[in-house]
Design a protein around this motif. Structure first.
Motif: not given
Length: 185
Positions: A170-176
């Motif tokens: 989830a953190r990876c998916a939201g990373c810029g």
């Protein structure tokens, strides 16, 4: 001669006017009490609001800009308290007993923008979570930490390789930086 219908207010009409006035006064007091309770629950101080960036009914203010740091942004509110401009950041769904470090740095960035824009350093910023308001001091140490963080971020953005520092999809998916990262999950 007796009084006619058009001769002015009779006793019943005068009593109705007094009752109406009392009802309106009671309503005004009720609304004022509600506003005071709502303001207290917000956790924010009574202060003049100079700018706000949370209402859907207004045209957003121009962002504050600090050219020498290449930084721009808009705090949720900018209030004047005791002659100082104070940035306020609101995180309505966040619940914590202490502010998150990332939120403190975001608030410090707004303090830096206020400092650059208005020429005066705010003594603190306010961070509002769902249940708490934190008064975060804007000290020389916090300012130095912010500038180091900004520099570190710039170095990471200019780096050729981006290293993933987590195993959270989830953190990876939201990373810029996901599009540039060869380690994306």
């Amino acid at each position: 001669m007796g009084r006619g219908l058009g001769d002015g207010p009779g006793p019943l009409t005068a009593l109705s006017a007094v009752n109406l006035a009392l009802v309106l006064i009671a309503l005004a007091l009720l609304l004022l009490t509600g506003a005071v309770l709502l303001r207290r629950r917000s956790g924010l101080p009574w202060a003049r609001v100079h700018a706000e960036d949370v209402s859907a009914q207004h045209t957003p203010e121009r962002p504050l800009y600090a050219q020498r740091y290449g930084l721009s942004g808009r705090p949720d509110y900018l209030i004047e308290q005791d002659g100082a401009m104070i940035p306020v950041e609101v995180k309505p769904s966040r619940r914590a007993l202490a502010p998150y470090e990332s939120d403190v740095m975001q608030l410090a960035a707004y303090c830096l923008l206020v400092e650059e824009h208005y020429g005066e350093t705010p003594p603190y910023g306010l961070l509002r979570y769902a249940d708490n308001t934190f008064r975060c001091p804007y000290t020389p140490a916090i300012r130095a930490q912010l500038l180091a963080t900004i520099e570190n971020m710039r170095e990471l953005l200019e780096a050729e390789a981006v290293a993933r520092s987590h195993n959270a999809p989830a953190r990876c998916a939201g990373c810029g930086l996901r599009d540039e990262c060869d380690e994306a999950l």
